[in-house]
Design a protein around this motif. Sequence first.
Motif, PDB file in Angstrom:
ATOM      1  N   GLU A 133      27.179  -1.732  23.585  1.00 45.04           N
ATOM      2  CA  GLU A 133      27.418  -0.182  23.206  1.00 45.04           C
ATOM      3  C   GLU A 133      27.344   0.107  21.749  1.00 45.04           C
ATOM      4  OE1 GLU A 133      30.690   0.539  26.947  1.00 45.04           O
ATOM      5  OE2 GLU A 133      31.355  -0.551  25.004  1.00 45.04           O
ATOM      6  N   ALA A 134      27.863  -0.526  20.864  1.00 43.71           N
ATOM      7  CA  ALA A 134      27.809  -0.128  19.548  1.00 43.71           C
ATOM      8  C   ALA A 134      26.537  -0.299  18.835  1.00 43.71           C
ATOM      9  CB  ALA A 134      28.513  -1.333  18.523  1.00 43.71           C
ATOM     10  N   VAL A 135      25.607  -1.345  19.385  1.00 43.37           N
ATOM     11  CA  VAL A 135      24.136  -1.386  18.941  1.00 43.37           C
ATOM     12  C   VAL A 135      23.379  -0.206  19.351  1.00 43.37           C
ATOM     13  CG1 VAL A 135      21.864  -2.786  19.503  1.00 43.37           C
ATOM     14  CG2 VAL A 135      23.928  -3.953  19.114  1.00 43.37           C
ATOM     15  N   GLN A 136      23.619   0.187  20.687  1.00 45.26           N
ATOM     16  CA  GLN A 136      23.253   1.399  21.064  1.00 45.26           C
ATOM     17  C   GLN A 136      23.336   2.590  20.323  1.00 45.26           C
ATOM     18  OE1 GLN A 136      24.236   1.040  25.134  1.00 45.26           O
ATOM     19  NE2 GLN A 136      22.446   0.040  25.762  1.00 45.26           N
ATOM     20  N   GLU A 137      24.846   2.796  19.964  1.00 46.85           N
ATOM     21  CA  GLU A 137      24.994   3.955  19.035  1.00 46.85           C
ATOM     22  C   GLU A 137      24.528   3.710  17.698  1.00 46.85           C
ATOM     23  OE1 GLU A 137      28.892   5.239  19.284  1.00 46.85           O
ATOM     24  OE2 GLU A 137      29.469   4.728  21.119  1.00 46.85           O
ATOM     25  N   ILE A 138      24.676   2.744  17.043  1.00 38.50           N
ATOM     26  CA  ILE A 138      24.045   2.538  15.711  1.00 38.50           C
ATOM     27  C   ILE A 138      22.497   2.820  15.769  1.00 38.50           C
ATOM     28  CG2 ILE A 138      23.467   0.847  13.808  1.00 38.50           C
ATOM     29  CD1 ILE A 138      26.441  -0.383  14.611  1.00 38.50           C
ATOM     30  N   ARG A 139      21.460   2.268  16.779  1.00 34.44           N
ATOM     31  CA  ARG A 139      20.348   2.594  16.861  1.00 34.44           C
ATOM     32  C   ARG A 139      20.015   3.930  17.065  1.00 34.44           C
ATOM     33  NH1 ARG A 139      16.135  -0.458  15.475  1.00 34.44           N
ATOM     34  NH2 ARG A 139      15.248  -0.010  17.531  1.00 34.44           N
ATOM     35  N   ALA A 140      20.891   4.796  17.785  1.00 36.08           N
ATOM     36  CA  ALA A 140      20.632   6.241  17.833  1.00 36.08           C
ATOM     37  C   ALA A 140      20.869   6.932  16.430  1.00 36.08           C
ATOM     38  CB  ALA A 140      21.664   6.889  18.841  1.00 36.08           C
ATOM     39  N   ILE A 141      21.868   6.406  15.591  1.00 39.88           N
ATOM     40  CA  ILE A 141      21.986   6.863  14.233  1.00 39.88           C
ATOM     41  C   ILE A 141      20.691   6.707  13.277  1.00 39.88           C
ATOM     42  CG2 ILE A 141      23.164   6.593  12.190  1.00 39.88           C
ATOM     43  CD1 ILE A 141      25.892   6.257  14.169  1.00 39.88           C
ATOM     44  N   ASP A 142      20.210   5.171  13.560  1.00 39.28           N
ATOM     45  CA  ASP A 142      19.292   4.695  12.497  1.00 39.28           C
ATOM     46  C   ASP A 142      18.254   3.702  13.398  1.00 39.28           C
ATOM     47  OD1 ASP A 142      17.649   3.546  10.466  1.00 39.28           O
ATOM     48  OD2 ASP A 142      19.493   2.792   9.545  1.00 39.28           O
ATOM     49  N   LYS A 143      17.237   4.396  13.757  1.00 35.44           N
ATOM     50  CA  LYS A 143      16.125   3.472  14.493  1.00 35.44           C
ATOM     51  C   LYS A 143      15.862   2.080  13.778  1.00 35.44           C
ATOM     52  CE  LYS A 143      15.275   6.192  18.037  1.00 35.44           C
ATOM     53  NZ  LYS A 143      16.326   6.011  19.075  1.00 35.44           N
ATOM     54  N   ALA A 144      15.952   2.289  12.649  1.00 38.65           N
ATOM     55  CA  ALA A 144      15.409   1.013  11.762  1.00 38.65           C
ATOM     56  C   ALA A 144      16.708   0.019  11.267  1.00 38.65           C
ATOM     57  CB  ALA A 144      15.006   1.272  10.342  1.00 38.65           C
ATOM     58  N   ALA A 145      17.878   0.230  11.989  1.00 36.10           N
ATOM     59  CA  ALA A 145      19.009  -0.611  12.034  1.00 36.10           C
ATOM     60  C   ALA A 145      18.716  -1.928  12.447  1.00 36.10           C
ATOM     61  CB  ALA A 145      20.164  -0.145  12.605  1.00 36.10           C
ATOM     62  N   LYS A 146      19.065  -3.201  11.490  1.00 34.74           N
ATOM     63  CA  LYS A 146      18.821  -4.612  11.930  1.00 34.74           C
ATOM     64  C   LYS A 146      20.287  -4.950  12.369  1.00 34.74           C
ATOM     65  CE  LYS A 146      15.698  -6.219   9.278  1.00 34.74           C
ATOM     66  NZ  LYS A 146      14.841  -6.667   8.192  1.00 34.74           N
ATOM     67  N   ILE A 147      20.189  -5.701  13.697  1.00 35.40           N
ATOM     68  CA  ILE A 147      21.480  -5.994  14.018  1.00 35.40           C
ATOM     69  C   ILE A 147      21.105  -7.413  14.547  1.00 35.40           C
ATOM     70  CG2 ILE A 147      23.141  -5.608  15.602  1.00 35.40           C
ATOM     71  CD1 ILE A 147      22.330  -2.560  15.683  1.00 35.40           C
ATOM     72  N   LEU A 148      21.951  -8.451  13.972  1.00 38.13           N
ATOM     73  CA  LEU A 148      21.814  -9.660  14.446  1.00 38.13           C
ATOM     74  C   LEU A 148      23.164  -9.737  15.483  1.00 38.13           C
ATOM     75  CD1 LEU A 148      20.938 -12.551  14.210  1.00 38.13           C
ATOM     76  CD2 LEU A 148      22.299 -12.931  12.124  1.00 38.13           C
ATOM     77  N   MET A 149      22.826 -10.205  16.604  1.00 38.69           N
ATOM     78  CA  MET A 149      23.950 -10.276  17.776  1.00 38.69           C
ATOM     79  C   MET A 149      24.555 -11.856  17.682  1.00 38.69           C
ATOM     80  SD  MET A 149      24.153  -7.297  18.977  1.00 38.69           S
ATOM     81  CE  MET A 149      25.226  -7.633  20.233  1.00 38.69           C
ATOM     82  N   ILE A 150      25.703 -11.848  17.827  1.00 36.22           N
ATOM     83  CA  ILE A 150      26.273 -13.206  17.692  1.00 36.22           C
ATOM     84  C   ILE A 150      27.147 -13.452  19.038  1.00 36.22           C
ATOM     85  CG2 ILE A 150      27.919 -14.883  16.658  1.00 36.22           C
ATOM     86  CD1 ILE A 150      27.218 -13.540  14.169  1.00 36.22           C
ATOM     87  N   SER A 151      26.865 -14.631  20.017  1.00 35.52           N
ATOM     88  CA  SER A 151      27.303 -14.330  21.419  1.00 35.52           C
ATOM     89  C   SER A 151      27.687 -15.949  21.708  1.00 35.52           C
ATOM     90  CB  SER A 151      26.084 -14.021  22.382  1.00 35.52           C
ATOM     91  OG  SER A 151      26.385 -14.297  23.641  1.00 35.52           O
ATOM     92  N   ALA A 152      28.861 -15.918  22.477  1.00 34.28           N
ATOM     93  CA  ALA A 152      29.250 -16.977  22.932  1.00 34.28           C
ATOM     94  C   ALA A 152      28.327 -17.760  24.093  1.00 34.28           C
ATOM     95  CB  ALA A 152      30.604 -16.857  23.673  1.00 34.28           C
ATOM     96  N   ILE A 153      28.269 -18.888  24.162  1.00 36.72           N
ATOM     97  CA  ILE A 153      27.611 -19.604  25.474  1.00 36.72           C
ATOM     98  C   ILE A 153      28.089 -18.903  26.637  1.00 36.72           C
ATOM     99  CG2 ILE A 153      26.750 -21.779  26.652  1.00 36.72           C
ATOM    100  CD1 ILE A 153      26.813 -22.886  23.641  1.00 36.72           C
ATOM    101  N   GLY A 154      27.164 -18.540  27.559  1.00 41.62           N
ATOM    102  CA  GLY A 154      27.276 -18.130  28.943  1.00 41.62           C
ATOM    103  C   GLY A 154      27.368 -16.476  29.021  1.00 41.62           C
ATOM    104  N   GLN A 155      26.950 -15.937  27.851  1.00 42.84           N
ATOM    105  CA  GLN A 155      26.536 -14.487  27.390  1.00 42.84           C
ATOM    106  C   GLN A 155      25.239 -14.202  27.749  1.00 42.84           C
ATOM    107  OE1 GLN A 155      29.255 -13.437  24.491  1.00 42.84           O
ATOM    108  NE2 GLN A 155      31.009 -12.722  25.883  1.00 42.84           N
ATOM    109  N   GLU A 156      24.281 -14.879  28.301  1.00 37.89           N
ATOM    110  CA  GLU A 156      23.049 -14.811  28.220  1.00 37.89           C
ATOM    111  C   GLU A 156      22.604 -13.285  28.632  1.00 37.89           C
ATOM    112  OE1 GLU A 156      24.209 -17.773  29.098  1.00 37.89           O
ATOM    113  OE2 GLU A 156      23.216 -19.048  27.855  1.00 37.89           O
TER     114      GLU A 156
END
Length: 121
Positions: A62-85
């Motif tokens: 949800e945060a990625v979507q909101e940030i990208r709505a503010i700034d289409k050029a935002a660069k976001i590196l997701m960090i995820s636990a195994i099992g959240q593919e």
Amino acid sequence: MKVLIVDDASFMRMMLRKMIESEGHFVAGEAVDGNDAVAKYSQLRPDLVTMDISMPNKNGIEAVQEIRAIDKAAKILMISAIGQEPMVKAAILGGAYDFIMKPLDEELFKKALDRAARDGR
């Protein structure tokens, strides 16, 4: 490169900060959940955001979507636990730049940082 760290776990924020700073980058700020991430992104306008997926109040997708709505050029590196593919796929489709799996491999994380720095904004 200015980086915003977003994770609800303080030990993870501390570990990410050490790795980011050891690579010569600057940590512009830290956020503890998705709501905090969106507010801090608007305020700090970092070059890169490291974003946990599972957090209280507002998750990373949800945060990625909101940030990208503010700034289409935002660069976001997701960090995820195994099992959240499926969540990782949703994050990438939502505009995330890249993802790294937990437990964090320091070399892979540093390569992702280098790639983000090379790609510019």
